[in-house]
Design an enzyme around this catalytic site. Structure first.
Site, mmCIF file in Angstrom:
data_model
loop_
_atom_site.group_PDB
_atom_site.id
_atom_site.type_symbol
_atom_site.label_atom_id
_atom_site.label_comp_id
_atom_site.label_asym_id
_atom_site.label_seq_id
_atom_site.Cartn_x
_atom_site.Cartn_y
_atom_site.Cartn_z
ATOM 1 N N ASP A 80 64.172 20.877 40.272
ATOM 2 C CA ASP A 80 62.806 21.342 39.473
ATOM 3 C C ASP A 80 61.679 20.949 40.383
ATOM 4 O O ASP A 80 61.810 19.668 40.580
ATOM 5 C CB ASP A 80 62.857 21.031 37.946
ATOM 6 C CG ASP A 80 61.919 21.649 37.285
ATOM 7 O OD1 ASP A 80 61.758 22.842 37.528
ATOM 8 O OD2 ASP A 80 61.337 21.076 36.308
ATOM 9 N N HIS A 81 60.650 21.915 40.385
ATOM 10 C CA HIS A 81 59.630 21.592 41.136
ATOM 11 C C HIS A 81 59.657 20.936 42.399
ATOM 12 O O HIS A 81 58.737 19.607 42.564
ATOM 13 C CB HIS A 81 58.549 20.745 39.986
ATOM 14 C CG HIS A 81 58.040 21.544 38.708
ATOM 15 N ND1 HIS A 81 57.002 22.465 39.020
ATOM 16 C CD2 HIS A 81 58.326 21.750 37.694
ATOM 17 C CE1 HIS A 81 56.778 23.017 38.041
ATOM 18 N NE2 HIS A 81 57.656 22.227 36.839
HETATM 19 O O1 G3H Z 1 59.599 22.254 34.766
HETATM 20 C C1 G3H Z 1 59.875 21.670 33.780
HETATM 21 C C2 G3H Z 1 59.262 22.169 32.619
HETATM 22 O O2 G3H Z 1 58.304 22.945 32.800
HETATM 23 C C3 G3H Z 1 59.077 21.010 31.518
HETATM 24 O O3 G3H Z 1 57.535 21.071 30.797
HETATM 25 O O4 G3H Z 1 57.625 19.023 29.839
HETATM 26 O O5 G3H Z 1 56.070 20.627 28.954
HETATM 27 O O6 G3H Z 1 58.541 20.770 28.762
HETATM 28 P P1 G3H Z 1 57.399 20.314 29.399
HETATM 29 ZN ZN ZN Z 2 57.567 22.801 35.155
#
Ligand code: G3H
Ligand code: ZN
Length: 277
Positions: A80-81
């Site tokens: 992720d990211h």
């Molecule tokens: O990529 C992960 C999510 O966008 C998590 O975001 O911690 O605000 O649920 P959040």
């Molecule tokens: Zn995110």
């Protein structure tokens, strides 16, 4: 079960798919146990930030692969990211089934070029790719309450990069600890009509149950959630530490934390998988 393909989980879902971030082994266990409790497929996410916290990708990735292999429901493993190309490549070598390449901090042309290159490389290795637009802001900027993704730009970005899914800004914001975000459901419907790949909602922790259901029915498919589950996990740990101030065994507070997160994962997967209400 063997690692499931992220693309298969997303494309075969009738409604929303939960994608939950893990940093600790107990959170990984909670996500998979919650998915088993809900009898639902799930996407396990490890972010670049989590890798920075742990100091390496390998150990948590290996634990995730082993735990997923033991799970009774299909589970995929997603990076992720990711902003670092070397980390994307390492994740693919580690068996991740998908990555989010986050070039949202880059100017449009550079984001398109790098995302296209990453998508091509990942596709050559059989890996599904999610991306995010840069012209409308960065990780925190794009998912700030006032920022919106333009449907025409989104369609052009997907056509220019060849990605498999797109994170769009529709009113949510990362790391909210209260579920008060207001989503633009009309924009989600417009994006759904304009963009030929599944849409991803980031910052889902700030969105309440009813609005999440409406977002899924308007066209959101992959629902990324982290902070809300951390809140549930930490509240349970805090409660145990407070009630037993002399206890020292971490299992004493990690067990109730893991259980609480498991139940919330199961509840969330049932909610996201429900048909129109
Ligand atoms: O990529 C992960 C999510 O966008 C998590 O975001 O911690 O605000 O649920 P959040
Ligand atoms: Zn995110």
């Amino acid at each position: 079960m063997p690692l499931a393909s992220t693309g298969d989980i997303v494309s075969s879902a009738a409604h929303g798919v939960g994608a939950f971030n893990v940093v600790l082994l107990e959170q990984l266990e909670a996500v998979l146990a919650g998915a088993e409790q809900a009898n639902s497929p799930v996407i396990v996410q490890i972010s670049e930030n989590a890798v920075a916290y742990r100091g390496a990708l390998g150990p948590l990735a290996a634990a995730a692969r082993e735990a997923i292999a033991e799970a009774a429901v299909p589970a995929a493993l997603h990076l992720d990211h990711a902003t670092r190309t070397d980390l994307v490549e390492e994740a693919v070598r580690c068996g991740f089934t998908s990555v989010m390449y986050d070039g949202s901090h880059l100017p449009w042309k550079e984001n398109v070029a790098r995302t296209r290159e990453t998508a091509r490389w990942c596709h050559d290795h059989g890996v599904w790719v999610e991306a995010e637009l840069g012209a409308i802001g960065g990780k925190d900027g794009a998912h700030a309450p006032g920022v919106r993704t333009d449907p025409g730009e989104a369609a052009r970005f997907v056509a220019d990069t060849g990605v498999d899914a797109l994170a769009v800004a529709v009113g949510s914001s990362h790391q909210m600890t209260r579920r008060t975000a207001e989503l633009d459901l009309g924009l989600i419907r417009d994006l759904r009509a304009a963009v030929p790949v599944p849409l991803v909602l980031h910052g889902s922790s700030g969105v309440d149950d009813t609005t999440l259901t409406h977002a899924v029915h308007a066209g959101m498919r992959k629902i990324n959630m982290s902070t809300h589950l951390n809140t549930v996990f930490t509240a349970a740990a805090r409660s145990r530490i407070t009630s037993q101030p002399t206890a020292v065994d971490p299992r004493g507070y990690l067990r109730p934390a893991r259980d609480a997160m498991k139940h919330e994962v199961a509840r969330m997967l049932r909610l996201l998988g429900e048909g129109p209400v």
